[in-house]
Design a protein around this motif. Structure first.
Motif, short mmCIF file in Angstrom:
data_model
loop_
_atom_site.label_atom_id
_atom_site.label_comp_id
_atom_site.label_asym_id
_atom_site.label_seq_id
_atom_site.Cartn_x
_atom_site.Cartn_y
_atom_site.Cartn_z
N TRP A 231 0.82 -1.28 0.10
CA TRP A 231 0.01 -0.12 0.09
C TRP A 231 0.84 1.17 0.06
CZ3 TRP A 231 -5.04 0.30 -0.68
CH2 TRP A 231 -5.64 -0.70 -0.84
N LYS A 232 1.97 1.25 0.05
CA LYS A 232 3.01 2.39 0.03
C LYS A 232 2.70 3.27 -0.84
CE LYS A 232 7.48 4.48 0.95
NZ LYS A 232 6.87 5.20 0.23
N LYS A 235 -0.70 4.80 -0.19
CA LYS A 235 -0.86 5.73 0.97
C LYS A 235 -0.58 6.93 0.90
CE LYS A 235 -0.77 3.34 5.53
NZ LYS A 235 -0.34 2.46 6.40
N THR A 240 -7.08 4.88 0.80
CA THR A 240 -7.02 3.93 1.77
C THR A 240 -7.77 2.73 1.09
OG1 THR A 240 -9.60 4.52 2.21
CG2 THR A 240 -7.74 5.69 3.59
N GLY A 348 2.22 -0.75 7.31
CA GLY A 348 3.20 -0.04 6.41
C GLY A 348 4.38 -0.84 6.56
#
Lengths: 364, 413
Positions: A231-232, A235, A240, A348
């Protein structure tokens, strides 16, 4: 009892069919046996276990999971970790991770590849049933060209392809969207339970983003979108999981969206999202959260480094790995969905260790 | 003339022209100039001491070990002593500055460029100091203080420029042609890169390639002693700059018997951990996993059985098997390796040209001198008491920096 007999017990059960406590007892025996197996089959692994965990003599099926030896995933970049002779290596999975130049090398033999495949089939059956479905791969066909050495992306796609029929690729080789192919396929399979698969960021950028730009809405009702891959980047754009789900439903028209967490070092034992949006550990895997400073376990609800345990890795010592991912356990046994096992959330990645060496003046 | 591509961190001088042309103008203007103020003159000591005072008065620097050490090094008494020693007259010789010094500073030690610069400045040179683009906030803060100092010493200030730029051979080349002395800090790769840039034929060069540093401890003395103070000193040697400088010890070579060795490793590991607790030292969360990976890699590639000890945070210890030799692998971030030898002579015989600083504990003076001679002949530069690993001395890597930035002119009557 042999390892294979223990694993066969696992295959006999549904993938989320055991409550956490019972599952843990089962895993403890298998993982202790796997640790012994790799200890005797992989000399560098033995050296590490001897050095940091005082060997395997004290291990038994009564050893708690958190007391089992673990290896940082970075070791697959720096050391050749193989528990089978070179001649038995069927394929080598590679991944660069995010740290840069060094590449992970994961050695698969026929047996491990088969275990991975069985595990994935069991998991996918839970979500889409046993029938193969029409499939859209949200990537370019070029990713899986080389059949002996795969990137993490290629390995992921190849693993999913076995659940599809007549697959098409949504992206061209330059990663631009092939709208014609996509529209044609969705028209000819209208209303069918299409399976879509791709990497989260690629889907967001190259598929959903492009459809938005061109203002094209697909109608893949009955379709299920599986996505994975970190998801980096999203993000950083403040996207989301909920935003992603909403946009995918809106622009693709799919019935459901399932995120999952997996890694090239543990193909097959992936963590799919449960209906509440948490990642759920199946029967043959488990996670443990450790404090990044002390590397000791933390209580549920406290974020830390994710250690992943899997019963599958046989040809390489990847059954207990400490990753650079940061996550938090949200609960054990998800009652509402009837899914047994630990569920967690990924938060994360640990920032790269910045130890500025003496020899970096001019490079900086 | 192509305009030089560079950016100036801080021109410690008040110039009529804009910053961009500043460097070029500085190089032209100083190419054949000689400073009005003599080497090691009072005004130079005053300026350096004033700078030191500003550092020690800045509350925001109080917690910073590196800045505190620099401020302490810059105290007036020390500077005067340094200047007196350096300007000591040898009959038949006159000490003069080399003239124009080009410093290339490392990025890992935010204060090192100032030690290098101060010595050259006191000696009466014009200076161009190239800072790494990775130079941190501390470097910027220190330069602010230096700028403030030079508001009171404008003429001297105009003789020094601090710049930063990336891979720009043009700037490096211009400075290398301008200078009469090039000082290259920052490791073997940097040295190799800079050496490709031609140096003014009349210039001298001093390079500081990548070095390895370690400790030699007498196991029985260590076991017998109250080591609170030693541990504190060793702790400082290790944690300063994340154990990433050329002088930071990565390994302790223990001299003693097997049983003493085991007990001593236990004691020092516990002792270092206790210092960390007393000081409230907290390790960066990104380090332990990285460090464990490096330690695992190390043992996986080692012959013989190593032992990894993680029960004494915030450090990670590796106990190497007997006669493992002196492996020069480094990690940083508090990974300490231990290895045993029967005698100090064995360690000296393993010394190599890349060895720099050896911190010692528990040996007699004569033993150390013998060791320094034997190890030094193979490459070691400093044999200092534990706690002094990172204490900057003009005598560094085996050469007195003051001799690098000055020349002696022969006069005979």
């Amino acid at each position: 009892v042999t390892l294979d007999a223990l694993i066969a017990d696992l295959w006999a059960m549904p993938p989320y069919g055991l409550p956490y406590a019972a599952k843990t007892r089962l895993l403890a025996g298998i993982l202790a046996a796997l640790t012994r197996h790799h200890y005797s089959a992989c000399p560098p692994y033995r050296a590490m276990v001897d050095a940091a965990f005082a060997g395997v003599d004290a291990l038994s099926s009564a050893t708690p999971l958190e007391a089992l030896p673990f290896v940082p995933t970075s070791l697959f970049k720096s050391v050749e970790l193989r528990s089978v002779p070179e001649a038995e290596v069927l394929k080598v999975l590679t991944s660069s991770g995010t740290t840069g130049q060094a590449v992970s090398r994961v050695y698969l033999d026929r047996h491990t590849a088969r275990l991975q495949s069985i595990a994935l089939v069991k998991l996918m059956n839970h979500f889409i049933g046993g029938r193969r479905r029409p499939m859209i791969v949200v990537d370019s066909p070029g990713v899986i060209k080389d059949r002996h050495s795969y990137s993490a992306r290629g390995a992921g796609i190849l693993g999913m392809l076995q659940f599809g029929t007549r697959p098409v690729y949504a992206l061209k080789d330059d990663l631009s969207l092939d709208v014609e192919v996509l529209q044609e396929y969705s028209a000819s399979h209208a209303g069918e339970p299409i399976l879509l698969f791709g990497f989260t960021f690629i889907i967001w950028e190259k598929l959903i983003g492009e459809l938005q730009r061109r203002n094209i809405r697909l109608n893949l009702r009955g379709g299920v979108l599986f996505h994975s891959g970190g998801w980096k980047k999203l993000k950083d754009k403040f996207v989301t999981n909920m935003d992603f789900r909403n946009a995918a439903t809106d622009w693709l028209g799919v019935a459901s969206v399932v995120n999952f967490y997996g890694m090239v070092e543990q193909v097959g034992s992936v963590f799919f999202e449960n209906p509440a949006g948490f990642l759920q550990a199946p029967l043959f895997s488990e996670i443990i959260i450790r404090d990044p400073r002390t590397l000791r376990t933390v209580p549920d609800g406290v974020p830390g480094l994710v250690q992943v345990l899997s019963c599958l890795p046989r040809s390489y010592p990847g059954h207990s790995l400490l990753t650079e991912d940061v996550g938090v356990v949200r609960g054990r046994d998800h009652v509402a969905s009837g899914m047994g096992g630990t569920y967690f959330e990924l938060l994360g990645r640990l920032p790269t260790a910045e130890i500025r060496g003496c020899s970096d003046t001019f490079a900086a | 003339v192509t305009p030089l591509q560079h950016s100036l961190v801080s021109v410690v001088s008040v110039r009529a022209s804009g910053l961009d042309a500043g460097l070029e103008q500085f190089l032209d203007g100083t190419a054949d100039a000689v400073s009005d103020s003599r080497p090691f003159s009072q005004v130079r000591v005053d300026a350096a001491a004033d700078f030191g005072q500003r550092l020690s008065r800045d509350p925001s620097l109080r917690g910073d070990v590196a800045a505190t050490a620099l401020a302490f090094w810059l105290r007036r008494g020390h500077l005067e002593q340094l200047s007196a020693t350096a300007s000591h007259q040898v009959p038949g010789e006159v000490r003069v500055p080399v003239g124009r010094v080009f410093h290339i500073a490392p990025s890992n030690v935010d204060t090192l460029f100032l030690y290098s610069w101060v010595v050259a400045f006191l000696a009466g040179n014009f200076n161009v100091v190239r800072l790494s683009r990775a130079a941190g906030e501390l470097a910027a803060r220190l330069l602010d203080h230096l700028s403030a100092t030079f508001e009171d010493f404008p003429k001297l200030g105009a003789e020094n420029v601090f710049i930063t730029y990336g891979h720009d051979d043009e700037v490096t080349s211009a400075c290398s042609q301008w200078c009469t002395c090039r000082i290259v800090w920052g490791g073997s790769d940097t040295v190799a890169a800079i050496r490709k840039v031609e140096l003014n034929p009349h210039a001298v060069e001093r390079v500081f390639p990548t070095k390895f540093s370690y400790g030699v401890f007498n196991a029985s003395s260590y076991l017998a002693a109250d080591t609170r103070h030693v541990d504190q000193n060793l702790f400082g040697d290790i944690v300063m700059f994340d154990q990433a400088t050329c002088a930071s010890p990565h390994l302790i070579a223990w001299i003693g018997r097997q049983t003493e060795y085991s007990a001593a490793v236990e004691k020092v590991a516990r002792g270092l951990s206790a210092v960390a607790v007393r000081r409230g030292y907290e390790i960066d969360a990104s380090i332990p996993l990285y460090r464990l990976g490096r330690a695992f890699e190390y043992v996986a590639k080692s012959e013989g059985r190593c032992e990894i000890r993680d029960e004494y945070p915030p450090f990670l210890h590796i106990r190497e098997p007997d006669s493992a030799g002196l492996n020069r692998v480094t990690c940083g971030g508090g990974l300490i390796r231990h290895v045993r030898f029967d005698t100090l002579t064995q360690v000296a015989e393993l010394a190599r040209p890349e060895d720099q600083t050896i911190v010692h504990f528990g040996f007699g003076r004569e033993e150390l001198v013998r060791f320094a001679a034997a190890a030094g002949a193979r490459g070691v530069d400093r044999v200092v008491r534990v706690g002094a690993a990172l204490a900057f001395e003009p005598l560094w890597d085996g050469e007195d920096l003051i001799h690098v930035v000055t020349r002696s002119v022969r006069v005979s009557g």
